[in-house]
Scaffold this motif. Structure first.
Motif, PDB file in Angstrom:
ATOM      1  N   ASN A  37       0.807  -1.222   0.000  1.00 43.79           N
ATOM      2  CA  ASN A  37       0.000   0.000   0.000  1.00 43.79           C
ATOM      3  C   ASN A  37       0.839   1.272   0.000  1.00 43.79           C
ATOM      4  O   ASN A  37       0.334   2.359   0.286  1.00 43.79           O
ATOM      5  CB  ASN A  37      -0.992   0.012   1.177  1.00 43.79           C
ATOM      6  N   THR A  38       2.119   1.136  -0.343  1.00 41.32           N
ATOM      7  CA  THR A  38       3.033   2.278  -0.457  1.00 41.32           C
ATOM      8  C   THR A  38       3.790   2.148  -1.777  1.00 41.32           C
ATOM      9  O   THR A  38       4.302   1.062  -2.087  1.00 41.32           O
ATOM     10  CB  THR A  38       4.047   2.287   0.706  1.00 41.32           C
ATOM     11  N   GLN A  87      -5.203  -3.158 -10.901  1.00 36.69           N
ATOM     12  CA  GLN A  87      -5.720  -2.435  -9.733  1.00 36.69           C
ATOM     13  C   GLN A  87      -5.098  -2.955  -8.433  1.00 36.69           C
ATOM     14  O   GLN A  87      -5.052  -2.245  -7.432  1.00 36.69           O
ATOM     15  CB  GLN A  87      -7.239  -2.572  -9.682  1.00 36.69           C
ATOM     16  N   ILE A  88      -4.636  -4.207  -8.462  1.00 31.76           N
ATOM     17  CA  ILE A  88      -3.947  -4.776  -7.292  1.00 31.76           C
ATOM     18  C   ILE A  88      -2.478  -4.385  -7.305  1.00 31.76           C
ATOM     19  O   ILE A  88      -1.927  -3.955  -6.290  1.00 31.76           O
ATOM     20  CB  ILE A  88      -4.102  -6.313  -7.265  1.00 31.76           C
ATOM     21  N   LEU A  89      -1.841  -4.531  -8.471  1.00 27.11           N
ATOM     22  CA  LEU A  89      -0.442  -4.116  -8.628  1.00 27.11           C
ATOM     23  C   LEU A  89      -0.428  -2.908  -9.556  1.00 27.11           C
ATOM     24  O   LEU A  89      -0.517  -3.030 -10.778  1.00 27.11           O
ATOM     25  CB  LEU A  89       0.401  -5.261  -9.189  1.00 27.11           C
ATOM     26  N   VAL A  90      -0.350  -1.737  -8.937  1.00 30.52           N
ATOM     27  CA  VAL A  90      -0.560  -0.463  -9.632  1.00 30.52           C
ATOM     28  C   VAL A  90       0.773   0.129 -10.057  1.00 30.52           C
ATOM     29  O   VAL A  90       1.746   0.108  -9.294  1.00 30.52           O
ATOM     30  CB  VAL A  90      -1.290   0.528  -8.687  1.00 30.52           C
ATOM     31  N   THR A  91       0.820   0.655 -11.282  1.00 26.86           N
ATOM     32  CA  THR A  91       1.954   1.479 -11.698  1.00 26.86           C
ATOM     33  C   THR A  91       1.716   2.883 -11.182  1.00 26.86           C
ATOM     34  O   THR A  91       0.698   3.512 -11.487  1.00 26.86           O
ATOM     35  CB  THR A  91       2.086   1.501 -13.228  1.00 26.86           C
ATOM     36  N   LYS A  92       2.659   3.381 -10.356  1.00 29.21           N
ATOM     37  CA  LYS A  92       2.389   4.627  -9.642  1.00 29.21           C
ATOM     38  C   LYS A  92       3.684   5.386  -9.368  1.00 29.21           C
ATOM     39  O   LYS A  92       4.647   4.825  -8.836  1.00 29.21           O
ATOM     40  CB  LYS A  92       1.701   4.297  -8.310  1.00 29.21           C
ATOM     41  N   HIS A  93       3.686   6.678  -9.728  1.00 30.12           N
ATOM     42  CA  HIS A  93       4.809   7.570  -9.418  1.00 30.12           C
ATOM     43  C   HIS A  93       6.151   6.979  -9.845  1.00 30.12           C
ATOM     44  O   HIS A  93       7.093   6.904  -9.058  1.00 30.12           O
ATOM     45  CB  HIS A  93       4.843   7.903  -7.920  1.00 30.12           C
ATOM     46  N   GLN A  94       6.248   6.545 -11.100  1.00 29.32           N
ATOM     47  CA  GLN A  94       7.471   5.950 -11.646  1.00 29.32           C
ATOM     48  C   GLN A  94       7.946   4.768 -10.792  1.00 29.32           C
ATOM     49  O   GLN A  94       9.126   4.573 -10.559  1.00 29.32           O
ATOM     50  CB  GLN A  94       8.582   7.004 -11.753  1.00 29.32           C
ATOM     51  N   GLY A  95       6.968   4.013 -10.360  1.00 28.21           N
ATOM     52  CA  GLY A  95       7.259   2.828  -9.572  1.00 28.21           C
ATOM     53  C   GLY A  95       6.022   1.956  -9.511  1.00 28.21           C
ATOM     54  O   GLY A  95       5.127   2.063 -10.374  1.00 28.21           O
ATOM     55  N   ILE A  98       1.682  -2.459  -4.530  1.00 31.11           N
ATOM     56  CA  ILE A  98       0.742  -3.564  -4.407  1.00 31.11           C
ATOM     57  C   ILE A  98      -0.285  -3.194  -3.347  1.00 31.11           C
ATOM     58  O   ILE A  98       0.061  -2.742  -2.254  1.00 31.11           O
ATOM     59  CB  ILE A  98       1.452  -4.896  -4.096  1.00 31.11           C
ATOM     60  N   CYS A  99      -1.539  -3.337  -3.695  1.00 33.34           N
ATOM     61  CA  CYS A  99      -2.640  -2.943  -2.806  1.00 33.34           C
ATOM     62  C   CYS A  99      -3.170  -4.190  -2.099  1.00 33.34           C
ATOM     63  O   CYS A  99      -3.655  -5.122  -2.751  1.00 33.34           O
ATOM     64  CB  CYS A  99      -3.747  -2.264  -3.607  1.00 33.34           C
ATOM     65  N   VAL A 100      -3.067  -4.186  -0.789  1.00 34.86           N
ATOM     66  CA  VAL A 100      -3.472  -5.332   0.027  1.00 34.86           C
ATOM     67  C   VAL A 100      -4.493  -4.863   1.048  1.00 34.86           C
ATOM     68  O   VAL A 100      -4.259  -3.880   1.763  1.00 34.86           O
ATOM     69  CB  VAL A 100      -2.259  -5.963   0.745  1.00 34.86           C
ATOM     70  N   GLU A 101      -5.627  -5.554   1.109  1.00 35.78           N
ATOM     71  CA  GLU A 101      -6.645  -5.203   2.095  1.00 35.78           C
ATOM     72  C   GLU A 101      -6.139  -5.477   3.506  1.00 35.78           C
ATOM     73  O   GLU A 101      -5.288  -6.349   3.720  1.00 35.78           O
ATOM     74  CB  GLU A 101      -7.926  -6.020   1.856  1.00 35.78           C
TER      75      GLU A 101
END
Length: 285
Positions: A37-38, A87-95, A98-101
């Motif tokens: 989540n970061t 949506q689970i493994l997001v490409t974000k901010h040049q990186g 992984i989104c985990v509940e």
């Protein structure tokens, strides 16, 4: 979905593993899970995989590993649309992130038990404290990320988590010693002192458990073995606190009884010099 890092890396859905088999792919998955989540910058991922020797194709190769994780996610029964893996493994901010509940990662369960332990300690409830710490330790399934190749980033995190695990065990033993459960600790402490031959507090705990179990000679043998190890390998003597503990055992000091010093933080502190009981002072003179 269930993820885990406290032992072999886990990516389960419906109780079935969907973990990618390639070591480098598992390595990136582990790094992302430890930062769940970061966002993790691509530069950090590249450093983890190749250190300072990254190939020219590093960015494209990293993207391939991420694609393999998303393909593994797409094969999970609970992933029902083509968009979900991204949506689970997001490409974000040049990186990547992984989104985990909450509750979907074993670290979440460990942290929940540790929160319970902190509340129990604040209320002085050793029974609840020991139970919470045992529950926290039970979350581990083996050495942290034992099946994952580790670069510089993972090595640091693994070392930190293993130190956290050992500290949790020490706190649990302290609570159980205060509860008079010394007999049940002997096997664990024997194994851990063998694994950590210069760790003074573990040896102090083992000595105290043996002493309270009526095995005074063995308790003193533990001290002498540690002293030889410290002296032979490091040129050191045991700390004053450990020497005080040995002296107290020789003097059969009542402060070592199970009903004494309920607020002591460590076995090493039972006989701190500023609070040494009168009998101990006499023995030392």
């Amino acid at each position: 979905m269930e993820f885990g890092v406290l032992g072999p890396v886990v990516m389960n859905d419906g109780g079935i593993s969907h973990l990618p088999s390639a070591p480098k792919t598992r390595q990136i998955l582990a790094l992302l899970l430890l930062n769940a989540n970061t966002p993790v910058p691509a530069s950090v991922c590249i450093e983890e995989l190749w250190g300072t020797q990254a190939p020219r194709s590093a960015v494209q190769t990293l993207h391939t590993y991420v694609l393999h994780i998303r393909r593994a996610l797409a094969g999970c029964p609970s992933v029902t649309t083509p968009e979900q893996p991204k949506q689970i493994l997001v490409t974000k901010h040049q990186g990547y992130q992984i989104c985990v509940e909450q509750g979907g990662l074993d670290l979440h369960h460990y942290e929940r038990h540790m929160n319970d332990a902190r509340a129990a300690q604040a209320s002085g409830d050793d029974q609840r404290l020991a139970a919470s710490l045992r529950a926290a330790l039970a979350v581990w399934r083996g050495p942290t990320l034992v099946d994952v190749p580790a670069g510089p980033r993972l090595e640091a995190r693994i070392a930190g988590l293993e130190e956290t695990r050992l500290t949790t065990f020490e706190r649990c033993v302290e609570a159980e010693l205060r509860l008079g459960l010394h007999h049940g600790l002997l096997g664990e402490l024997r194994a851990l002192t063998a694994d950590h031959p210069t760790h003074e507090n573990l040896h102090a705990q083992y000595m105290l458990a043996l002493y309270r179990s009526g095995r005074v000679a063995q308790a003193l043998d533990v001290y002498h073995t540690l002293r030889e190890k410290l002296n032979g390998e490091l040129g050191l003597e045991p700390s004053p606190r450990l020497r005080h503990l040995q002296t107290a055992m020789l003097a059969a000091n009542p402060a070592l009884g199970v009903e004494t010093a309920p607020d002591a933080a460590l076995s090493l502190d039972l006989l701190a010099p500023h609070g040494a009981p009168e009998g101990l002072e006499a023995a030392r003179r």
